[in-house]
Design a protein around this motif. Structure first.
Motif, mmCIF file in Angstrom:
data_model
loop_
_atom_site.group_PDB
_atom_site.id
_atom_site.type_symbol
_atom_site.label_atom_id
_atom_site.label_comp_id
_atom_site.label_asym_id
_atom_site.label_seq_id
_atom_site.Cartn_x
_atom_site.Cartn_y
_atom_site.Cartn_z
ATOM 1 N N PHE A 129 -0.526 8.344 13.135
ATOM 2 C CA PHE A 129 -1.158 7.196 12.079
ATOM 3 C C PHE A 129 -2.378 6.643 12.611
ATOM 4 O O PHE A 129 -3.361 6.530 11.891
ATOM 5 N N LYS A 130 -2.773 6.626 14.092
ATOM 6 C CA LYS A 130 -3.932 6.031 14.268
ATOM 7 C C LYS A 130 -5.194 7.031 14.217
ATOM 8 O O LYS A 130 -6.422 6.786 14.163
ATOM 9 N N SER A 131 -4.671 8.449 14.231
ATOM 10 C CA SER A 131 -5.797 9.470 13.802
ATOM 11 C C SER A 131 -6.285 9.675 12.585
ATOM 12 O O SER A 131 -7.133 10.504 12.184
ATOM 13 N N ARG A 132 -5.377 8.846 11.643
ATOM 14 C CA ARG A 132 -5.486 8.882 10.458
ATOM 15 C C ARG A 132 -5.293 10.325 9.689
ATOM 16 O O ARG A 132 -5.438 10.885 8.350
ATOM 17 N N LYS A 133 -4.524 11.261 10.542
ATOM 18 C CA LYS A 133 -3.896 12.306 9.919
ATOM 19 C C LYS A 133 -2.729 12.241 8.938
ATOM 20 O O LYS A 133 -2.649 12.965 8.036
ATOM 21 N N VAL A 134 -2.252 11.082 9.385
ATOM 22 C CA VAL A 134 -0.964 10.678 8.435
ATOM 23 C C VAL A 134 -1.089 9.349 8.146
ATOM 24 O O VAL A 134 -1.428 8.642 8.808
ATOM 25 N N ILE A 135 -0.991 9.415 6.614
ATOM 26 C CA ILE A 135 -1.016 7.840 6.020
ATOM 27 C C ILE A 135 0.342 7.415 5.839
ATOM 28 O O ILE A 135 1.268 8.096 5.147
ATOM 29 N N ALA A 136 0.586 6.342 6.419
ATOM 30 C CA ALA A 136 2.217 5.720 6.270
ATOM 31 C C ALA A 136 2.077 5.093 4.885
ATOM 32 O O ALA A 136 1.070 4.500 4.530
ATOM 33 N N VAL A 137 3.332 5.166 4.369
ATOM 34 C CA VAL A 137 3.688 4.345 3.109
ATOM 35 C C VAL A 137 4.982 3.365 3.480
ATOM 36 O O VAL A 137 5.805 4.020 3.882
ATOM 37 N N THR A 138 4.436 2.086 3.230
ATOM 38 C CA THR A 138 5.689 1.038 3.549
ATOM 39 C C THR A 138 6.646 0.848 2.190
ATOM 40 O O THR A 138 5.804 1.340 1.119
ATOM 41 N N ILE A 139 7.773 0.358 2.256
ATOM 42 C CA ILE A 139 8.628 0.311 1.029
ATOM 43 C C ILE A 139 8.983 -1.262 0.580
ATOM 44 O O ILE A 139 9.588 -1.378 -0.363
ATOM 45 N N THR A 173 -2.532 -1.716 9.082
ATOM 46 C CA THR A 173 -1.635 -1.735 7.812
ATOM 47 C C THR A 173 -1.508 -0.383 7.316
ATOM 48 O O THR A 173 -1.918 0.675 7.794
ATOM 49 N N ALA A 174 -0.703 -0.386 6.102
ATOM 50 C CA ALA A 174 -0.582 0.585 5.292
ATOM 51 C C ALA A 174 -0.003 0.239 3.753
ATOM 52 O O ALA A 174 0.175 -0.922 3.635
ATOM 53 N N PRO A 175 -0.325 1.067 2.800
ATOM 54 C CA PRO A 175 0.228 0.816 1.601
ATOM 55 C C PRO A 175 1.326 0.618 1.327
ATOM 56 O O PRO A 175 2.246 0.904 2.219
ATOM 57 N N LEU A 176 1.892 -0.083 0.376
ATOM 58 C CA LEU A 176 3.087 -0.570 0.030
ATOM 59 C C LEU A 176 3.862 0.104 -1.311
ATOM 60 O O LEU A 176 2.951 -0.271 -2.292
ATOM 61 N N ILE A 177 4.652 0.921 -1.321
ATOM 62 C CA ILE A 177 5.067 1.254 -2.631
ATOM 63 C C ILE A 177 6.680 1.063 -2.794
ATOM 64 O O ILE A 177 7.279 1.432 -1.946
ATOM 65 N N TYR A 178 7.025 0.193 -3.539
ATOM 66 C CA TYR A 178 8.616 -0.188 -3.569
ATOM 67 C C TYR A 178 9.389 1.222 -3.917
ATOM 68 O O TYR A 178 8.659 2.073 -4.838
ATOM 69 N N ASN A 179 10.581 1.365 -3.656
ATOM 70 C CA ASN A 179 11.403 2.579 -3.828
ATOM 71 C C ASN A 179 11.589 2.411 -5.307
ATOM 72 O O ASN A 179 11.670 1.342 -5.869
ATOM 73 N N GLY A 180 12.280 3.468 -6.026
ATOM 74 C CA GLY A 180 12.546 3.563 -7.333
ATOM 75 C C GLY A 180 13.970 4.239 -7.586
ATOM 76 O O GLY A 180 14.224 5.138 -6.795
ATOM 77 N N ARG A 181 14.564 3.996 -8.689
ATOM 78 C CA ARG A 181 15.767 4.782 -9.174
ATOM 79 C C ARG A 181 15.917 4.504 -10.598
ATOM 80 O O ARG A 181 15.935 3.391 -10.836
ATOM 81 N N ASN A 182 16.052 5.722 -11.073
ATOM 82 C CA ASN A 182 16.292 5.455 -12.653
ATOM 83 C C ASN A 182 17.592 5.532 -12.869
ATOM 84 O O ASN A 182 18.408 6.488 -12.535
ATOM 85 N N VAL A 183 18.002 4.359 -13.472
ATOM 86 C CA VAL A 183 19.443 4.164 -13.820
ATOM 87 C C VAL A 183 19.471 3.771 -15.343
ATOM 88 O O VAL A 183 18.958 3.057 -15.848
ATOM 89 N N ASP A 184 20.518 4.484 -16.049
ATOM 90 C CA ASP A 184 20.702 4.519 -17.488
ATOM 91 C C ASP A 184 22.129 3.684 -17.404
ATOM 92 O O ASP A 184 23.057 3.981 -17.398
ATOM 93 N N LYS A 185 21.840 2.188 -18.022
ATOM 94 C CA LYS A 185 22.815 1.046 -17.961
ATOM 95 C C LYS A 185 24.003 1.563 -19.125
ATOM 96 O O LYS A 185 25.117 1.057 -19.089
ATOM 97 N N SER A 186 23.573 2.578 -20.150
ATOM 98 C CA SER A 186 24.495 2.802 -21.001
ATOM 99 C C SER A 186 25.268 4.113 -20.663
ATOM 100 O O SER A 186 25.853 4.908 -21.328
#
Length: 365
Positions: free
Chosen positions: A132-142, A157-170
């Motif tokens: 992470f400190k070398s910036r070879k890898v970019i972390a993503v938090t959830i 710090t790191a970018p934040l992208i919330y998890n997702g899940r496609n759910v069909d309530k029907s």
């Protein structure tokens, strides 16, 4: 864009479920390769759910630390020549070492849990810090808590992208599942509580069972379904020792959403969490949840509005949170279900994948 997703396995679990869903969404407009390290029935649980367009490669890993995996990964990555490599769980240290000297590939890693706990041993933590400190890898938090744990662990710090899940309530529920769930009810008014998670000490199902037993003895008409692979025999033993007749351990299921749809409330009393996929599934079906206030759960559940958060981590706190749900009347419950569905809207995999694509493109422009 040519994307390589890498995870140790795609056995049943939240991180694995996330990766399979992400691959299926990204492949709609990208070339997607999925690499994982083990070939057996347990490790391949979700394999049949992958879109046929996703190119799957299994790179066999030996048990323990396997440095040969670094060279195997390096050969495959150089052959694919991806724009992006995206890692998950314990794949990161091997992939980071494999990418040293390969400068035309951007690497991202999603932190699926508390950053320090996910890192594991001191050696693995040291490799992650270097990556992470070398910036070879970019972390993503959830989640917000995930980001805080990352900043505390790595002092960046790191970018934040919330998890997702496609759910069909029907979605359709089979007659077999409906009949099975009906068998767990004492009568038509029995409320079905459901927990979907590995049976493990960190998921604390034994505490949940004790709360259910106590509420049942007080006269509440409830039954509890536990779905998930048994990781901790000790936890399973504790559950069975309670000898609670209205608790049902079902093990792994390939159709957990059908059981969710037949239930009244989703229960999770984990000691720590990332951002649970099973919670998103419950929300997508309009199911209220009763949870401990850990990890990304507090980003999703607003106490008393779209579910309940226990006021603390103790058994007494969780018992009272469950009791608050059980004391709701039908009008209050219907209003909460509507709030749950509204809360779920930003947490689809479609939205999540778009945010990852945007991040990948920004970092590669």
């Amino acid at each position: 864009m040519k994307i390589v997703e890498i995870i140790p396995q795609i056995g049943s679990g939240g991180g694995e479920r996330f990766v399979v869903d992400l691959c299926n969404e990204l492949v709609k407009s990208n070339e997607v390769h999925l690499l994982y390290f083990f070939r057996n029935a347990e490790a391949n649980f979700y394999e049949g759910e992958l879109n046929k367009k996703v190119d799957v490669k299994i790179i066999q890993k030996h048990s323990g630390i396997d440095l040969s995996l670094v060279f195997k990964l390096r050969r495959v990555i150089k052959k694919i020549r991806p724009d992006v490599v995206h890692t998950h769980l314990n794949a990161l240290p091997y992939v980071y070492l494999a990418l040293l000297g390969i400068n035309n590939v951007k690497c991202f890693h999603t932190v699926h849990n508390d950053a320090l706990k996910e890192a594991g041993t001191k050696i693995m933590l040291a490799i992650r810090k270097r990556a992470f400190k070398s910036r070879k890898v970019i972390a993503v938090t959830i989640s917000k808590q995930s980001l805080i744990s990352f900043e505390n662990t790595y002092k960046m710090t790191a970018p934040l992208i919330y998890n997702g899940r496609n759910v069909d309530k029907s979605m359709h529920v089979s007659k077999d599942v409906m009949q099975e769930v009906d068998e767990y009810k004492l009568d038509s008014t029995t409320k079905i509580l459901i927990n979907i998670a590995h049976i493990d000490e960190v998921k604390h199902q034994d505490m949940l069972v004790r709360c259910v037993k106590r509420l049942s003895l007080e006269g509440y008409d409830i039954a509890l379904i536990l779905i998930g692979r048994v990781i901790s025999l000790n936890t399973k033993d504790k559950i069975e020792q309670e000898n609670c007749k209205n608790v049902h351990i079902l093990g792994e299921k390939r159709n957990p959403l059908e059981y969710l749809k037949c239930s009244d409330v989703f229960c999770l009393c984990s000691l720590f969490e990332g951002l649970p996929i099973s919670l998103l599934e419950a929300m997508g079906l309009g199911l209220p949840s009763v949870c401990t206030p850990v990890g990304g759960i507090v980003d999703l559940i607003k106490d008393g509005k779209n579910g309940f958060l226990s006021s603390g981590m103790s058994e007494e706190c969780y018992y009272y949170a469950l009791k608050r749900f059980l004391n709701m009347n039908n009008e209050e419950l219907q209003h909460m279900r509507e709030c749950v569905l509204n809360s779920y809207t930003p947490f689809t995999m479609t939205t999540c994948a778009m945010q990852y694509e945007k991040l990948f493109n920004i970092k590669n422009s």
